[in-house]
Design a protein around this motif. Structure first.
Motif, PDB file in Angstrom:
ATOM      1  N   PRO A  18      80.118  -4.454  29.064  1.00 27.75           N
ATOM      2  CA  PRO A  18      78.902  -4.189  28.293  1.00 27.75           C
ATOM      3  C   PRO A  18      78.968  -2.925  27.430  1.00 27.75           C
ATOM      4  O   PRO A  18      78.248  -2.794  26.461  1.00 27.75           O
ATOM      5  N   GLY A  25      80.528  -7.857  22.016  1.00 31.93           N
ATOM      6  CA  GLY A  25      79.476  -8.619  22.689  1.00 31.93           C
ATOM      7  C   GLY A  25      79.132  -9.891  21.948  1.00 31.93           C
ATOM      8  O   GLY A  25      78.948 -10.949  22.554  1.00 31.93           O
ATOM      9  N   GLU A  26      79.070  -9.808  20.634  1.00 27.87           N
ATOM     10  CA  GLU A  26      78.778 -10.998  19.828  1.00 27.87           C
ATOM     11  C   GLU A  26      79.920 -12.005  19.915  1.00 27.87           C
ATOM     12  O   GLU A  26      79.687 -13.209  20.020  1.00 27.87           O
ATOM     13  N   GLU A  46      74.932 -11.401  29.906  1.00 30.33           N
ATOM     14  CA  GLU A  46      74.103 -10.204  29.841  1.00 30.33           C
ATOM     15  C   GLU A  46      74.634  -9.144  30.787  1.00 30.33           C
ATOM     16  O   GLU A  46      75.327  -9.456  31.753  1.00 30.33           O
TER      17      GLU A  46
END
Length: 75
Positions: A18, A25-26, A46
């Motif tokens: 994260p 992340g995308e 997430e």
């Protein structure tokens, strides 16, 4: 593949992932979605709710839930 087999409500990706940044992340979310069956396409990886301490807090919580730590409990 595992998400397709288990059909989870959410997928949590912890560790250092994260913190890598939005670009990664995308890309992770896009690659993950591409592998999902249509009913699960809304799942997005997430970060853990408790951040960096999630694994430690989870391990600590297990000490109160495991029968091993309750003297006299049936095994």
């Amino acid at each position: 593949g595992l998400a397709n087999a288990l059909g989870p409500d959410r997928v949590v990706v912890g560790g250092g992932v994260p913190r890598i940044g939005a670009l990664y992340g995308e890309a992770l979310a896009a690659a993950f979605a591409a592998e999902l069956m249509p009913p699960l396409r809304g799942l997005v990886p997430e970060p853990p709710l408790f951040g960096h301490d999630a694994a430690v807090l989870g391990a600590a919580a297990l000490t109160t839930a495991l029968p091993l730590h309750h003297p006299g409990a049936l095994r």
